[in-house]
Design a protein around this motif. Structure first.
Motif, short mmCIF file in Angstrom:
data_model
loop_
_atom_site.label_atom_id
_atom_site.label_comp_id
_atom_site.label_asym_id
_atom_site.label_seq_id
_atom_site.Cartn_x
_atom_site.Cartn_y
_atom_site.Cartn_z
N THR A 162 8.85 14.98 1.54
CA THR A 162 9.89 14.79 2.55
C THR A 162 9.83 13.39 3.15
O THR A 162 10.82 12.88 3.66
CB THR A 162 9.76 15.84 3.67
N ALA A 163 8.63 12.79 3.12
CA ALA A 163 8.44 11.45 3.70
C ALA A 163 8.49 10.35 2.66
O ALA A 163 8.46 9.16 3.02
CB ALA A 163 7.11 11.39 4.44
N LEU A 164 8.57 10.70 1.38
CA LEU A 164 8.51 9.68 0.33
C LEU A 164 9.59 8.61 0.47
O LEU A 164 9.30 7.42 0.32
CB LEU A 164 8.59 10.36 -1.04
N PRO A 165 10.86 8.95 0.78
CA PRO A 165 11.85 7.88 0.96
C PRO A 165 11.46 6.88 2.05
O PRO A 165 11.60 5.66 1.86
CB PRO A 165 13.13 8.64 1.32
N ALA A 166 10.97 7.38 3.17
CA ALA A 166 10.58 6.48 4.26
C ALA A 166 9.34 5.67 3.91
O ALA A 166 9.25 4.48 4.25
CB ALA A 166 10.33 7.29 5.54
N ILE A 167 8.39 6.28 3.22
CA ILE A 167 7.20 5.54 2.80
C ILE A 167 7.59 4.43 1.83
O ILE A 167 7.09 3.30 1.92
CB ILE A 167 6.18 6.49 2.15
N ALA A 168 8.51 4.73 0.91
CA ALA A 168 8.94 3.72 -0.06
C ALA A 168 9.55 2.51 0.63
O ALA A 168 9.26 1.36 0.27
CB ALA A 168 9.94 4.34 -1.04
N VAL A 169 10.39 2.74 1.63
CA VAL A 169 11.00 1.62 2.36
C VAL A 169 9.94 0.85 3.12
O VAL A 169 9.93 -0.39 3.13
CB VAL A 169 12.10 2.12 3.32
N ASN A 170 9.02 1.55 3.77
CA ASN A 170 7.94 0.87 4.49
C ASN A 170 7.15 -0.04 3.56
O ASN A 170 6.86 -1.19 3.90
CB ASN A 170 7.00 1.92 5.11
N LEU A 171 6.79 0.47 2.38
CA LEU A 171 6.01 -0.34 1.43
C LEU A 171 6.78 -1.59 1.02
O LEU A 171 6.20 -2.68 0.91
CB LEU A 171 5.68 0.49 0.20
N GLU A 172 8.08 -1.45 0.78
CA GLU A 172 8.89 -2.59 0.35
C GLU A 172 8.95 -3.67 1.42
O GLU A 172 9.10 -4.86 1.09
CB GLU A 172 10.31 -2.12 0.02
N GLN A 173 8.83 -3.29 2.68
CA GLN A 173 9.01 -4.25 3.76
C GLN A 173 7.70 -4.77 4.35
O GLN A 173 7.71 -5.53 5.31
CB GLN A 173 9.87 -3.62 4.86
N LEU A 174 6.57 -4.39 3.76
CA LEU A 174 5.29 -4.89 4.26
C LEU A 174 5.10 -6.37 3.93
O LEU A 174 5.60 -6.85 2.91
CB LEU A 174 4.14 -4.09 3.64
N PRO A 175 4.32 -7.08 4.73
CA PRO A 175 3.96 -8.46 4.39
C PRO A 175 3.18 -8.50 3.08
O PRO A 175 2.45 -7.56 2.75
CB PRO A 175 3.09 -8.91 5.56
N ALA A 176 3.32 -9.58 2.34
CA ALA A 176 2.66 -9.69 1.03
C ALA A 176 1.15 -9.59 1.14
O ALA A 176 0.48 -9.14 0.20
CB ALA A 176 3.06 -11.01 0.37
N ALA A 177 0.58 -9.99 2.28
CA ALA A 177 -0.87 -9.97 2.45
C ALA A 177 -1.40 -8.65 2.98
O ALA A 177 -2.61 -8.52 3.21
CB ALA A 177 -1.30 -11.10 3.39
N ALA A 178 -0.55 -7.67 3.17
CA ALA A 178 -0.99 -6.39 3.73
C ALA A 178 -2.03 -5.72 2.82
O ALA A 178 -1.98 -5.86 1.60
CB ALA A 178 0.21 -5.47 3.93
N ARG A 179 -2.95 -5.00 3.43
CA ARG A 179 -3.95 -4.26 2.67
C ARG A 179 -4.13 -2.88 3.29
O ARG A 179 -3.93 -2.69 4.49
CB ARG A 179 -5.28 -5.01 2.60
N GLY A 180 -4.48 -1.92 2.45
CA GLY A 180 -4.67 -0.57 2.96
C GLY A 180 -4.34 0.45 1.89
O GLY A 180 -4.56 0.23 0.69
N TYR A 181 -3.78 1.59 2.33
CA TYR A 181 -3.54 2.71 1.44
C TYR A 181 -2.17 3.33 1.70
O TYR A 181 -1.67 3.32 2.83
CB TYR A 181 -4.58 3.82 1.66
N ALA A 182 -1.60 3.90 0.64
CA ALA A 182 -0.48 4.83 0.77
C ALA A 182 -0.90 6.09 0.03
O ALA A 182 -1.29 6.03 -1.13
CB ALA A 182 0.79 4.25 0.16
N VAL A 183 -0.84 7.21 0.72
CA VAL A 183 -1.24 8.50 0.15
C VAL A 183 -0.02 9.41 0.17
O VAL A 183 0.51 9.72 1.25
CB VAL A 183 -2.41 9.13 0.92
N ILE A 184 0.41 9.84 -1.02
CA ILE A 184 1.67 10.59 -1.14
C ILE A 184 1.43 11.86 -1.94
O ILE A 184 0.94 11.80 -3.08
CB ILE A 184 2.75 9.73 -1.83
N ALA A 185 1.76 13.00 -1.35
CA ALA A 185 1.63 14.28 -2.03
C ALA A 185 2.96 14.66 -2.66
O ALA A 185 3.99 14.68 -1.98
CB ALA A 185 1.19 15.36 -1.03
#
Length: 250
Positions: free
Chosen positions: A121-144
């Motif tokens: 249910t959150a995958l569309p919003a996560i996808a947009v967030n990932l696309e708009q992150l700064p290039a230097a961002a670091r961390g995780y995306a966990v998607i079920a």
């Protein structure tokens, strides 16, 4: 200020982009004054009901936006609700009224590490967030997701690891998400979290990142998009009570 009037849009395309994700493209004349750059904002679909009953409202993220159309992605599951049922039956030329757009829900990227998490249910919003992150961002995306075929190619910075969990969201999927997040290696520095998932998992994630990771409220967006066994109206009532209680503890 008066609320903007709902606009009626036309179904321009329907495409199954994975076994459990259906994309509906909406457009038409009433897109002419739709605000630009609204990817990740939400709209409310107004689903007609029999007789004189008020339409049901269901909230969805704008996955993509072009000059005169928007894409809305619908997570499909065995127990289809009113919105996913409408989407599966919709054909080109069908019409639906929408309200919005509402505010964008983006992660606070002013941090040393980021975590994005959620189910389908959150995958569309996560996808947009990932696309708009700064290039230097670091961390995780966990998607079920429901099955291997539901993985999607996602644009993201190289420093962000994407972890896919294949689970049944109505059985072990909710706890699998929580357990995987708890097992992630800790990253140094100040963190920011964006998560949207089932209600009970949301509550545990809030406590985990507030108490154990000490992520401040300014860098936490943790919300429930649904609750096991409840429809959206019932979920909203429970969510309102929870938000009031939680606000008093911050």
């Amino acid at each position: 200020m008066a609320r903007p009037q709902p606009r009626e849009l036309e179904v321009l395309n329907s495409a199954l982009i994975s076994p459990h994700m259906l994309r509906i493209t909406l457009g038409g004349e009433q897109m002419a004054d739709f605000p630009v750059e609204q990817e990740s904002a939400y709209v409310k679909l107004l689903l007609p009901q029999p007789g004189d009953e008020r339409p049901l409202m269901r909230t969805y993220t704008i996955r993509r936006q072009r000059a005169d159309e928007i894409d809305i992605d619908f997570a499909l599951h065995e127990h289809a609700g009113p919105a996913s049922s409408w989407a599966q039956a919709a054909g080109v030329g069908d019409r639906i009224s929408i309200a919005g757009p509402g505010g964008k829900k983006l992660i606070n990227s002013d941090a040393d590490w980021l975590l994005l998490a959620g189910d389908m249910t959150a995958l569309p919003a996560i996808a947009v967030n990932l696309e708009q992150l700064p290039a230097a961002a670091r961390g995780y995306a966990v998607i079920a997701v429901s099955e291997e075929g539901d993985r999607q190619p996602l644009a993201h910075p190289p420093g962000v690891e994407v972890h896919w969990l294949v689970t049944d969201p109505f059985k072990d999927g909710t706890m699998a998400l929580l357990n995987h997040i708890r097992a992630l290696p800790r990253l140094p520095g100040k963190g920011a979290v964006w998560a949207a998932c089932e209600f009970d998992v949301m509550r545990q994630l809030r406590q985990y990142f507030r108490a154990e990771h000490q992520v401040p409220a300014s860098h936490r967006y943790i919300s429930s998009y649904w609750k096991q066994g409840l429809n959206e109206e019932q979920h909203k009532q429970v969510k309102r009570v929870e938000e009031a209680v939680f606000a008093g503890t911050e």
